[in-house]
Design an enzyme around this catalytic site. Sequence first.
Site, PDB file in Angstrom:
ATOM      1  N   ALA A 253     -28.883 -45.001  34.307  1.00  0.00           N
ATOM      2  CA  ALA A 253     -28.228 -43.891  33.592  1.00  0.00           C
ATOM      3  C   ALA A 253     -28.342 -42.605  34.407  1.00  0.00           C
ATOM      4  O   ALA A 253     -27.401 -41.812  34.490  1.00  0.00           O
ATOM      5  CB  ALA A 253     -28.863 -43.701  32.215  1.00  0.00           C
ATOM      6  N   GLY A 254     -29.497 -42.414  35.059  1.00  0.00           N
ATOM      7  CA  GLY A 254     -29.695 -41.234  35.901  1.00  0.00           C
ATOM      8  C   GLY A 254     -28.752 -41.216  37.092  1.00  0.00           C
ATOM      9  O   GLY A 254     -28.281 -40.163  37.510  1.00  0.00           O
ATOM     10  N   ASP A 255     -28.450 -42.409  37.625  1.00  0.00           N
ATOM     11  CA  ASP A 255     -27.519 -42.488  38.762  1.00  0.00           C
ATOM     12  C   ASP A 255     -26.109 -42.114  38.322  1.00  0.00           C
ATOM     13  O   ASP A 255     -25.379 -41.430  39.043  1.00  0.00           O
ATOM     14  CB  ASP A 255     -27.532 -43.902  39.359  1.00  0.00           C
ATOM     15  CG  ASP A 255     -28.907 -44.258  39.912  1.00  0.00           C
ATOM     16  OD1 ASP A 255     -29.630 -43.348  40.341  1.00  0.00           O
ATOM     17  OD2 ASP A 255     -29.253 -45.458  39.903  1.00  0.00           O
TER      18      ASP A 255
END
Length: 311
Positions: A253-255
């Site tokens: 999700a951070g990517d």
Amino acid sequence: MMSVPHIVVLGSLNVDLISAVGELPRNGQTIFAESFVIENGGKGANQAVAGSRLGANVTMIGRVGVDVFSDQVLTDLKTESVDVSRITKDENHNTGIALITVDSKSENTIVVSSGANMSCGQVELDALQDCISGASCLILQNEVPLQVNVEAVKIAQRNNVPVIWDPAPFVRDTNELIKKVDFLTPNQTEAGLLTNCDLKDVKSVHAALLKIKGLTKAICIITMGTEGLFFLSGEELIHIPSSSVPSVDSVAAGDAFTAGLAVAISEGLTLSEAAELGSAAGALATTKRGAQIAMPFRAEVDSLMNKTANS
């Protein structure tokens, strides 16, 4: 018609070997998995795929091994319209591998064999020098040697290309790097490690952001999962709530967030608009299992943002 952003990603390419189990094995215990899948991962490659799906032209710079996994990685990236011409095959190291075991409560253990990723060096910097001119931004993370990132930022600066650094996974001694980048996208854990603060409430998040502001001129956006994200406008804390979506898996999700931010900034959106687009991309990534496979497409992101705006 606005020109399509050109984003360069210098970073890791991994293959994730994922076993699903009822419960994680104890020392010395052999257990049977309920299922097994092989998926492409690595923060760099995840961000490259996300950037491409969100509408940018993406060039990926990095290394794979000469093994059964490397062709799969390159073929899949090509399928996602990522330019792989600057990915090197390294005969002395394996393609990066992550052995992931996930139990029924979504707890996991991960063993990463970085392989070729950690042998990145001058070859990758030369490739960057070659394709950075006119790029709209450079994305970096911490799955290649730190010194490569430091040199990469210098190359970007000489070409007036902004740098977005996702400081994950956390590594030490990044004082030189943090001073040079333009955007910083830590999650709650990484922001805590960067500042030695425990980010447990809004007040501590504000304190951490002010502390980071003392270290760097970079714009820092802290992502806090379902709590949304936080950044400073001057000294003032700005909060963008998370889109409510049915989450099944927070992998990468951070990517998706970092890639969304990169695309939006490259398109000339304001910081708040860019953070919102990144936030929507990150939220959508949690609605599907897996890493690259879960990266959202631009139409999905726009649709979610319209829904949020109209609700």
